[in-house]
Design an enzyme around this catalytic site. Structure first.
Site, PDB file in Angstrom:
ATOM      1  N   ASN A 146      53.703  11.574   8.885  1.00  0.00           N
ATOM      2  CA  ASN A 146      52.643  11.843   8.356  1.00  0.00           C
ATOM      3  C   ASN A 146      52.231  13.129   9.333  1.00  0.00           C
ATOM      4  O   ASN A 146      50.790  13.210   9.286  1.00  0.00           O
ATOM      5  CB  ASN A 146      51.802  10.889   8.108  1.00  0.00           C
ATOM      6  CG  ASN A 146      51.482   9.867   9.157  1.00  0.00           C
ATOM      7  OD1 ASN A 146      51.899  10.276  10.193  1.00  0.00           O
ATOM      8  ND2 ASN A 146      50.593   8.831   8.983  1.00  0.00           N
ATOM      9  N   LYS A 184      53.428  15.369  15.133  1.00  0.00           N
ATOM     10  CA  LYS A 184      54.655  14.418  15.173  1.00  0.00           C
ATOM     11  C   LYS A 184      55.775  15.110  14.823  1.00  0.00           C
ATOM     12  O   LYS A 184      55.793  16.632  14.428  1.00  0.00           O
ATOM     13  CB  LYS A 184      54.424  13.513  14.111  1.00  0.00           C
ATOM     14  CG  LYS A 184      53.051  12.502  14.396  1.00  0.00           C
ATOM     15  CD  LYS A 184      53.072  11.222  13.316  1.00  0.00           C
ATOM     16  CE  LYS A 184      51.841  10.389  13.590  1.00  0.00           C
ATOM     17  NZ  LYS A 184      51.847   9.214  12.740  1.00  0.00           N
TER      18      LYS A 184
HETATM   19  P1  IDP Z   1      47.149   6.219  11.229  1.00  0.00           P
HETATM   20  O1  IDP Z   1      48.138   6.951  11.889  1.00  0.00           O
HETATM   21  O2  IDP Z   1      46.686   6.798  10.053  1.00  0.00           O
HETATM   22  O3  IDP Z   1      46.025   5.305  12.221  1.00  0.00           O
HETATM   23  P2  IDP Z   1      48.387   3.460  11.718  1.00  0.00           P
HETATM   24  O4  IDP Z   1      48.023   2.388  10.267  1.00  0.00           O
HETATM   25  O5  IDP Z   1      47.643   3.374  12.778  1.00  0.00           O
HETATM   26  O6  IDP Z   1      47.966   4.846  10.699  1.00  0.00           O
HETATM   27  O7  IDP Z   1      50.014   3.693  11.463  1.00  0.00           O
HETATM   28  C1  IDP Z   1      50.432   4.323  12.791  1.00  0.00           C
HETATM   29  C2  IDP Z   1      51.507   5.255  12.262  1.00  0.00           C
HETATM   30  O8  IDP Z   1      52.396   4.064  11.589  1.00  0.00           O
HETATM   31  C3  IDP Z   1      51.151   5.978  10.858  1.00  0.00           C
HETATM   32  O9  IDP Z   1      50.590   7.204  11.342  1.00  0.00           O
HETATM   33  C4  IDP Z   1      52.568   5.976  10.401  1.00  0.00           C
HETATM   34  O10 IDP Z   1      53.218   7.165  11.157  1.00  0.00           O
HETATM   35  C5  IDP Z   1      53.095   4.692  10.545  1.00  0.00           C
HETATM   36  N1  IDP Z   1      53.084   3.856   9.406  1.00  0.00           N
HETATM   37  C6  IDP Z   1      51.914   3.299   8.953  1.00  0.00           C
HETATM   38  N2  IDP Z   1      52.049   2.555   8.076  1.00  0.00           N
HETATM   39  C7  IDP Z   1      53.443   2.689   7.667  1.00  0.00           C
HETATM   40  C8  IDP Z   1      54.050   2.187   6.448  1.00  0.00           C
HETATM   41  O11 IDP Z   1      53.589   1.457   5.606  1.00  0.00           O
HETATM   42  N3  IDP Z   1      55.470   2.609   6.365  1.00  0.00           N
HETATM   43  C9  IDP Z   1      55.887   3.479   7.625  1.00  0.00           C
HETATM   44  N4  IDP Z   1      55.238   3.962   8.406  1.00  0.00           N
HETATM   45  C10 IDP Z   1      54.093   3.521   8.520  1.00  0.00           C
END
Ligand code: IDP
Ligand code: MG
Length: 140
Positions: free
Chosen positions: A114, A11
């Site tokens: 992340n 990312k």
């Molecule tokens: P993942 O990437 O571990 O599969 P997902 O729940 O699919 O997680 O969420 C997609 C992306 O959205 C995450 O990797 C992160 O960049 C962002 N994201 C998820 N939850 C949050 C949050 O609570 N606050 C801000 N960004 C978030």
């Protein structure tokens, strides 16, 4: 049916901080072969489309801005049990909860920023790979 491929993106904040090589090294060290790879910038429209499944979530706007804010490195990766093992390798979404030895533990900044994406199913791995790569961009 399980396949042997998954899709990942390094990312924007991880690319900007110079972690691309270190992350690729961890991926190869975990036994993955790179079948396709490119550095590219996502438009807001592309980032919004890629994460359309999260459109109703409160962080969607922030996520689209972040993912279109600088270049990403997209890859298709191959290994036995690729999808599940890659989710283990990257660790929990929130780096504060990510296990030692995972990519997010080592290189993620926050739950939003992340460091890496990893497909969550074989079906999504195929959809996400096709979103970023044409057939001739994938090695046999
Ligand atoms: P993942 O990437 O571990 O599969 P997902 O729940 O699919 O997680 O969420 C997609 C992306 O959205 C995450 O990797 C992160 O960049 C962002 N994201 C998820 N939850 C949050 C949050 O609570 N606050 C801000 N960004 C978030
Ligand atoms: Mg996800």
């Amino acid at each position: 049916m399980a396949t042997n491929r998954t899709f990942t993106m390094i990312k924007p904040e991880a690319v900007a901080k110079g972690y691309t090589g270190k992350i690729i090294d961890m991926i190869i060290g975990a036994g993955y072969q790179i079948k396709a790879m490119k550095l590219k910038s996502l438009s807001k429209t592309e980032a919004g489309e890629f994460y359309a499944v999260h459109a109703e979530r409160p962080f969607y706007g922030e996520l689209v801005d972040y993912m279109s804010g600088g270049p990403i490195v997209a890859m298709i990766l191959e290994k036995d049990n690729a999808v599940e093992d890659f989710r283990t390798l990257i660790g929990a979404t929130d780096p504060a909860e990510a296990a030692e030895g995972t990519i997010r533990k080592a290189y993620a900044t926050s739950k939003g920023e992340n460091a890496v994406h990893g497909s969550d199913s074989d079906e999504n791995a195929a959809i996400e790979s096709a979103f970023h790569f044409s057939a001739e961009e994938i090695v046999g």
